[in-house]
Enzyme design. Structure first.
Site, PDB file in Angstrom:
ATOM      1  CB  SER A  46      -5.048 -59.616  25.919  1.00 51.92           C
ATOM      2  OG  SER A  46      -4.997 -60.158  27.218  1.00 51.92           O
ATOM      3  N   GLY A  47      -3.936 -62.832  25.661  1.00 49.02           N
ATOM      4  CA  GLY A  47      -4.256 -64.189  26.120  1.00 49.02           C
ATOM      5  C   GLY A  47      -5.105 -64.149  27.378  1.00 49.02           C
ATOM      6  CG  ASP A  85      -0.413 -63.115  24.889  1.00 55.77           C
ATOM      7  OD1 ASP A  85       0.604 -63.822  24.875  1.00 55.77           O
ATOM      8  OD2 ASP A  85      -1.079 -62.873  25.924  1.00 55.77           O
ATOM      9  CG  ASP A  87      -0.389 -67.842  26.191  1.00 56.41           C
ATOM     10  OD1 ASP A  87      -0.355 -66.640  26.491  1.00 56.41           O
ATOM     11  OD2 ASP A  87      -1.416 -68.523  26.265  1.00 56.41           O
ATOM     12  CG  ASN A 122      -1.672 -63.474  33.864  1.00 58.25           C
ATOM     13  OD1 ASN A 122      -1.347 -62.696  34.763  1.00 58.25           O
ATOM     14  ND2 ASN A 122      -2.023 -63.058  32.666  1.00 58.25           N
ATOM     15  CB  SER A 123       3.224 -62.298  33.925  1.00 52.71           C
ATOM     16  OG  SER A 123       3.602 -62.832  32.683  1.00 52.71           O
ATOM     17  NE  ARG A 158       5.034 -61.958  28.612  1.00 55.16           N
ATOM     18  CZ  ARG A 158       3.720 -61.920  28.816  1.00 55.16           C
ATOM     19  NH1 ARG A 158       2.900 -61.685  27.802  1.00 55.16           N
ATOM     20  NH2 ARG A 158       3.225 -62.128  30.012  1.00 55.16           N
TER      21      ARG A 158
END
Ligand code: SPV
Ligand code: MG
Length: 296
Positions: A46-47, A85, A87, A122-123, A158
Site C-alpha cells: 500500500s502506498g 501500488d 500510484d 490519496n483517493s 486503476r
C-alpha cells in the site's frame, strides 16, 4: 528469453481461478507475514501504508526507489505474491517503463497504476482529484506492457473516475479503454459510504477482464456478496495500518497512565511470538544441523 517469476504465475493463476482473491494491504515485512499467516492470498504493498510508516502524506512524496524497497521487504517476508501500488507510475511513460523493469526484476508479482496526475493525492483526500486523459493513461499502460519481460507479470489499471466524481459513464469508458490498451485487470475505486456506486459499476461491466475493489469506505459489502457480484479481487488496503496505530496508542497510553507495563502485558503478544515470526526456531534448527557436520 522469457524470464519466469514464480510469484507472478501464482498471481495470474489466482486471477483465473474460481472465487474471490483476498488481498491484504501491508506496510512492512511484519504486516505482510501476518497477512500470510491469516489466510490471505496476496499482498497489496500500500502506498498509503508505506508513506504512513514514514509519517509522510500519500501524495507522491516518497520516491519510486523507496516504494520499491518497501515492496521488496514485504515480498521477502512471506510466500505470497505482492501487488505493488505504484500510484500514477511516478511520472510519464519513460518513468513507467523503468518502474516496470525494476519491479519485475525484483520479484514483485504485479503492479497497479492509477489514472491520476503525478504527483497524486490519496483517493480519500478531500482536495480536488485530477485525472490524466484516457489517452495519456492508455499510453502508460502500453508502455508498461511493452516493458515487462515475463508474460505472467500482472498490470492492474486503476480507474479513479468515481473518486473524481466524473460519473459511471466516464468510469466505464476509461476502464474499457484501459483493457483494450493491455491492462490485465481493472481496479475500480469508490469512496462512497454506500456500496451502490460499486455495485452499479460491477453490474454494468461486460468486458472480459477481472475487477478489483477496495471496500474501505463500504465495509458492509461482504466477501460473499463481492463474489456473488462477480468481483475477482478484494483488497483490504489499510485495516492493518489503522489497527496497528490503535494498538500502539493503547499500549503507550496504558504504560504512561499505569506507570508500568503490567496492565498491558495480558493484551500484547509474548516475546516468544515475536521470535517465532522472526523464525528463531528455524535458526536454531539450522545450527543443530550444521553442528552435526564434523569439521573438515
Ligand atoms: C493504498 O492503500 O495506498 C491505496 C488504496 O491506494 S486507497 O488508500 O484507498 O487509495
Ligand atoms: Mg495508494
Amino acid at each position: 528469453m522469457m524470464v519466469r517469476n514464480r510469484k507472478s504465475s501464482i498471481l495470474r493463476d489466482a486471477l483465473k481461478s474460481k472465487g474471490l482473491v483476498k488481498v491484504a494491504g501491508a506496510h512492512d515485512g511484519l504486516s505482510a507475514k501476518l497477512a500470510e499467516k491469516n489466510g490471505f492470498n496476496a499482498i497489496w504493498a500500500s502506498g498509503l501504508g508505506i508513506s504512513a510508516v514514514q509519517t509522510v502524506p500519500d501524495a507522491s512524496i516518497l520516491t519510486m526507489t523507496e516504494f520499491l524497497e518497501a515492496a521488496v521487504i514485504m515480498n521477502e517476508s512471506c510466500n505470497l505474491p505482492v501487488i505493488a501500488d505504484c500510484d500514477s507510475g511516478y511520472g510519464n511513460i519513460h518513468n513507467v517503463t523503468r518502474m516496470i523493469k525494476k519491479y519485475e526484476v525484483s520479484g514483485i508479482a504485479g503492479v497497479c497504476i492509477e489514472d491520476k496526475v503525478y504527483p497524486k493525492l490519496n483517493s480519500f483526500d478531500d482536495r480536488q482529484q485530477l485525472l490524466v486523459s484516457t489517452e495519456e493513461f492508455c499510453e502508460k499502460i502500453r508502455a508498461a506492457k511493452m516493458a515487462q519481460q515475463n508474460d505472467d507479470f500482472v498490470l492492474i489499471a486503476r480507474v479513479e473516475a468515481l473518486i473524481a466524481k466524473l460519473g459511471q459513464q466516464e468510469a466505464y469508458t476509461r476502464a474499457k479503454a484501459y483493457v483494450q490498451a493491455g491492462a490485465d485487470a481493472i481496479l475500480i475505486h469508490s469512496k462512497e459510504r454506500s456500496p451502490d456506486e460499486i455495485v452499479e459499476f460491477v453490474n454494468n461491466w461486460d468486458v472480459d477482464a477481472p475487477l478489483v475493489v477496495v471496500p474501505t469506505k463500504y465495509p458492509t459489502l461482504s466477501m460473499e456478496q463481492l463474489e456473488e457480484l462477480g468481483v475477482k479481487v478484494s483488497i483490504y488496503a489499510n485495516q492493518a495500518l489503522r489497527a496497528s496505530v490503535k494498538a500502539i496508542n493503547d499500549t503507550f497510553e496504558s504504560i504512561i497512565n499505569n506507570k508500568s507495563s503490567l496492565q498491558i502485558e495480558k493484551e500484547i503478544v509474548s516475546v516468544k511470538e515475536i521470535f517465532d515470526i522472526q523464525e528463531v526456531p528455524e535458526m536454531k534448527q539450522l545450527e543443530r544441523l550444521v553442528h552435526k557436520q564434523p569439521a573438515t
